[in-house]
Design a protein around this motif. Sequence first.
Motif, mmCIF file in Angstrom:
data_model
loop_
_atom_site.group_PDB
_atom_site.id
_atom_site.type_symbol
_atom_site.label_atom_id
_atom_site.label_comp_id
_atom_site.label_asym_id
_atom_site.label_seq_id
_atom_site.Cartn_x
_atom_site.Cartn_y
_atom_site.Cartn_z
ATOM 1 N N GLY A 267 0.784 -1.229 0.000
ATOM 2 C CA GLY A 267 0.000 0.000 0.000
ATOM 3 C C GLY A 267 0.812 1.271 0.000
ATOM 4 N N ASP A 268 2.126 1.167 0.258
ATOM 5 C CA ASP A 268 2.987 2.353 0.270
ATOM 6 C C ASP A 268 3.580 2.601 -1.114
ATOM 7 O OD1 ASP A 268 2.484 2.649 2.907
ATOM 8 O OD2 ASP A 268 4.483 2.068 3.620
ATOM 9 N N ALA A 269 3.883 3.865 -1.367
ATOM 10 C CA ALA A 269 4.604 4.204 -2.591
ATOM 11 C C ALA A 269 6.084 3.926 -2.382
ATOM 12 C CB ALA A 269 4.386 5.667 -2.939
ATOM 13 N N PRO A 270 6.816 3.567 -3.414
ATOM 14 C CA PRO A 270 8.262 3.381 -3.268
ATOM 15 C C PRO A 270 8.921 4.690 -2.821
ATOM 16 C CG PRO A 270 7.483 2.527 -5.362
ATOM 17 C CD PRO A 270 6.351 3.309 -4.783
ATOM 18 N N PRO A 271 10.048 4.630 -2.126
ATOM 19 C CA PRO A 271 10.749 5.850 -1.725
ATOM 20 C C PRO A 271 11.028 6.742 -2.935
ATOM 21 C CG PRO A 271 11.707 3.947 -0.637
ATOM 22 C CD PRO A 271 10.741 3.412 -1.647
ATOM 23 N N PRO A 272 10.960 8.064 -2.758
ATOM 24 C CA PRO A 272 11.078 8.986 -3.899
ATOM 25 C C PRO A 272 12.406 8.922 -4.638
ATOM 26 C CG PRO A 272 11.120 10.172 -1.807
ATOM 27 C CD PRO A 272 10.722 8.785 -1.496
ATOM 28 N N GLN A 273 13.470 8.433 -3.983
ATOM 29 C CA GLN A 273 14.763 8.379 -4.678
ATOM 30 C C GLN A 273 14.782 7.352 -5.805
ATOM 31 O OE1 GLN A 273 14.327 7.564 -1.427
ATOM 32 N NE2 GLN A 273 15.828 6.038 -0.712
ATOM 33 N N TYR A 274 13.806 6.434 -5.795
ATOM 34 C CA TYR A 274 13.745 5.431 -6.861
ATOM 35 C C TYR A 274 12.830 5.950 -7.974
ATOM 36 C CZ TYR A 274 15.859 2.523 -3.274
ATOM 37 O OH TYR A 274 16.696 2.026 -2.308
ATOM 38 N N GLU A 275 13.371 6.848 -8.781
ATOM 39 C CA GLU A 275 12.586 7.502 -9.827
ATOM 40 C C GLU A 275 12.106 6.519 -10.893
ATOM 41 O OE1 GLU A 275 14.985 10.603 -11.396
ATOM 42 O OE2 GLU A 275 14.968 11.797 -9.547
ATOM 43 N N THR B 78 -3.664 -0.588 -23.066
ATOM 44 C CA THR B 78 -3.588 -0.474 -21.606
ATOM 45 C C THR B 78 -2.513 -1.409 -21.060
ATOM 46 O OG1 THR B 78 -5.919 0.142 -21.388
ATOM 47 C CG2 THR B 78 -4.857 -0.784 -19.437
ATOM 48 N N ALA B 79 -1.746 -0.913 -20.100
ATOM 49 C CA ALA B 79 -0.768 -1.728 -19.371
ATOM 50 C C ALA B 79 -1.131 -1.676 -17.892
ATOM 51 C CB ALA B 79 0.647 -1.214 -19.594
ATOM 52 N N ALA B 80 -1.121 -2.827 -17.236
ATOM 53 C CA ALA B 80 -1.520 -2.878 -15.830
ATOM 54 C C ALA B 80 -0.610 -3.809 -15.047
ATOM 55 C CB ALA B 80 -2.967 -3.353 -15.715
ATOM 56 N N LEU B 81 -0.357 -3.438 -13.793
ATOM 57 C CA LEU B 81 0.405 -4.266 -12.861
ATOM 58 C C LEU B 81 -0.444 -4.438 -11.612
ATOM 59 C CD1 LEU B 81 3.057 -5.681 -12.022
ATOM 60 C CD2 LEU B 81 3.809 -3.502 -11.087
ATOM 61 N N ASN B 82 -0.817 -5.678 -11.310
ATOM 62 C CA ASN B 82 -1.678 -5.968 -10.169
ATOM 63 C C ASN B 82 -1.005 -6.990 -9.262
ATOM 64 O OD1 ASN B 82 -4.017 -4.399 -11.140
ATOM 65 N ND2 ASN B 82 -4.101 -5.949 -12.748
ATOM 66 N N VAL B 83 -0.562 -6.529 -8.107
ATOM 67 C CA VAL B 83 0.042 -7.408 -7.114
ATOM 68 C C VAL B 83 -0.557 -7.033 -5.760
ATOM 69 C CG1 VAL B 83 2.199 -7.667 -8.392
ATOM 70 C CG2 VAL B 83 1.982 -5.832 -6.715
ATOM 71 N N PRO B 84 -0.441 -7.896 -4.759
ATOM 72 C CA PRO B 84 -0.998 -7.580 -3.442
ATOM 73 C C PRO B 84 -0.484 -6.240 -2.923
ATOM 74 C CG PRO B 84 -0.333 -9.866 -3.532
ATOM 75 C CD PRO B 84 0.154 -9.237 -4.796
ATOM 76 N N GLY B 85 -1.407 -5.350 -2.624
ATOM 77 C CA GLY B 85 -1.036 -4.063 -2.053
ATOM 78 C C GLY B 85 -0.557 -3.036 -3.058
ATOM 79 N N PHE B 86 -0.567 -3.383 -4.353
ATOM 80 C CA PHE B 86 -0.043 -2.437 -5.342
ATOM 81 C C PHE B 86 -0.682 -2.731 -6.694
ATOM 82 C CE2 PHE B 86 3.008 -0.457 -8.186
ATOM 83 C CZ PHE B 86 3.296 0.723 -7.517
ATOM 84 N N ASN B 87 -1.685 -1.936 -7.047
ATOM 85 C CA ASN B 87 -2.403 -2.128 -8.298
ATOM 86 C C ASN B 87 -2.448 -0.811 -9.070
ATOM 87 O OD1 ASN B 87 -3.176 -4.856 -7.597
ATOM 88 N ND2 ASN B 87 -4.644 -3.945 -6.173
ATOM 89 N N ILE B 88 -1.807 -0.782 -10.226
ATOM 90 C CA ILE B 88 -1.807 0.431 -11.041
ATOM 91 C C ILE B 88 -2.013 0.062 -12.507
ATOM 92 C CG2 ILE B 88 -0.331 1.796 -9.505
ATOM 93 C CD1 ILE B 88 2.012 1.147 -11.360
ATOM 94 N N GLN B 89 -2.468 1.039 -13.281
ATOM 95 C CA GLN B 89 -2.602 0.826 -14.710
ATOM 96 C C GLN B 89 -2.557 2.168 -15.424
ATOM 97 O OE1 GLN B 89 -6.480 -0.995 -15.395
ATOM 98 N NE2 GLN B 89 -7.322 0.986 -15.942
#
Length: 361
Positions: free
Chosen positions: A183-191, A243-254
């Motif tokens: 559910g967290d975003a990756p740290p900002p340094q990982y652009e 459309t491209a989508a990545l769906n994993v536990p706690g992290f779903n984006i498209q």
Amino acid sequence: MSRTRHATLRTNTAALTLALGTLILAGPAYAVEPTSNGQGASAEQQGGGDKTGIYAAARIQYSGAVAKGGGTGNVTSSDVNWTPPPCWYAPYLGAKDFKKEMSKDIEDKKNTPGMTGTAGAAIGEMQRHYEDEYGWTGTPGYKDYNVENDGKGMFWAAVENPDEPDYLKRTSCTDLPFWVENGDAPPPQYEEAISPEILAALAYQRMELPDTKVTLAPEANTKVNLPTWAWLDKAVFDEVQATAALNVPGFNIQATTTAKPVSLKLEPGTKDAVTYPASGECAINADGSIGEPYAKGKADQTPPCGIRYLRSSGHGTYKLRATITWEIDWTGTGGAGGDLPNGTFGNDQAVTVQEIQSVNR
């Protein structure tokens, strides 16, 4: 550890990071359902071969008008400086699975494809980073691979874009795998962490556009100095989406990338020709069509979109190239969105140009 030491470690482990991604992601990159034709047909693709480990975590699904077989599509960016991402960071493995992967014998790791002469030392330092809280400024280490938090997050690691040059991959995504809570975003340094914008670029890269075959009048065979009308009906082409989508536990984006046709460029295939308009660029009409169909009685009129050949093609043909410019934008998870560089795609058509025969009495 100081940032200087961190940089040294990153240099030594760059090959290891990418080699891990290459090794674990090896195998069939995509599986695609059959489509009825290759002209922007709908298809669905899934990155990854089996459905376990890294495959289950880092698999990107593609749907809509995407190139068959998982390769790049036929759209070409009009911006020569724009390229799709050569790699990205994506959810990799849970803590226990990552520990199991990293606990293999070091001698075995030395034989991993892509390892350099310093791989052994680099692997040893990396294992310390995950085993006994060995870290550096701004990036703490982990205790026992963070297994006490297994199920609460995942380690993220570099994933290579198989369609991009190796030299770009070697200079990007060189950080070691890092932990991200569900559910967290990756740290900002990982652009380069996977994001809607990166997914939009990947959908753009795999987008398949319809063929650009214009209707001509006269069709195929025309005469010297006779205006040839050219047009595209709206029914022939329309906007295309991928459309491209990545769906994993706690992290779903498209992200969905949309291409809209905006103009047609005609290149006669010879300098001995005049285009209408003079630029050769035919704008899209209000109804979504381009140009105007020829109708009886218009033979002496100048076509809004067309060509007039000034010299016969002899015993051969001229190669008329018709290229559509597509305006491309994207929308993604969380209301993200923006523009991508215009794309182009064209086709060649053979045109025979004959001299007008006259009879002298």
